[in-house]
Design an enzyme around this catalytic site. Sequence first.
Site: not given
Length: 387
Positions: A178, A262, A349
């Site tokens: 992340d 991501e 996170d």
Amino acid sequence: MIKAHKIRLHPTPEQAVYFAKAAGTARFVWNWALAEWNRQYEAGKKPTALKLKKQFNEIRREHFPWTWEVTKNASDQPFLDIAKAFTAFFEGKARRPRFKSKKRSKPSFYLANDQFEVGDHRVWVPKLGWVNMAENLRFVGKVTGARMTRTADWWFVSITVELPDELPNSRPAAVGIDVGLNRLATLSTGEGYENQAFLKTALKKLRQANKRLHRRKPGSKNREKARRQVARLHYRITCMRDDVLHKMTTKLANGYGIIGIETLNLKGLLKNRRLARSFSDASLGKLLTLLTSKVQQRGGHVIKVGRFFPSSKTCHCCGWKWETMTLEDRIFVCQNPSCPYDQFPQDRDHNAGQNILREALHLIGVIDQVVTDIGSGDDVNLAADAG
């Protein structure tokens, strides 16, 4: 596989003048070829690099005799470069080629593999001789070319070498990443990499240097000195940022075979006037580019999870979603009574990294070919449990 090694040069003042002349010649030829390409294209003709090069050579000795003072590659390569640029433009991969400015464009010129020679801490340049290099070429293979560039006050040579493809090593371990601004990267294992924010740290010195630059008289030597100081500061910031990104991505690529990360709408994020500078300072786009290239070179896979996947709002254990979650909420607390993590605070996170890992493993589970390349299904499941 082709790799490039960028090495700093230590030219004498006379050699630096030669580099500047060669870069100026390359810039002039590019602008001439672009103007002629546009003129012929608007007239309904089909210009090509070879036709433009032949046309330029016919008038070169009479109109541009100063182009013979430097290596011939400085006036030959721009035609091939502009052909590649137009090809990429017509294919929709890049914007339309533009004219190069003497002040804003980066000075550079190309050398073919038969036009230079690499020795011990030195490189031989046509019509110039040997130029000292800060270090030896680290790759051993067939040299395919080199490009001289100037950054701030320093000249560099980037030598490309053709190497045999590396045999991929099987790494069944998987991890989810992340990315963000508070922490540059948070792994699903709990490990985190802090955002150093080098631009923010050096912003005070950079503002002072820019003020000093704009107070100087245009065209004066003091203004040139101030401009070089600003350029050196920017180059220092870039070097420190690249050092952190390269070390982090190399460690991740060597340790994991499957990396889920991501995707971000970087263009959209840079339109936010409050966070644009912070996102540029973090250089998340370069992080993804370096990570992808290094993992693929080592036989691994980078699985990109869609940016609309609610990784931060979802509990990695039971799937409960915190719909009212805001950016100020840094601790994730699951409100599902049947969840083992009910009322158990965990880092936001870290939770997002675990969700990204599970989603990445779910995506590659649909693609049989990718799963076959990674290894057996038992390895993937064990890696997911370890995450």
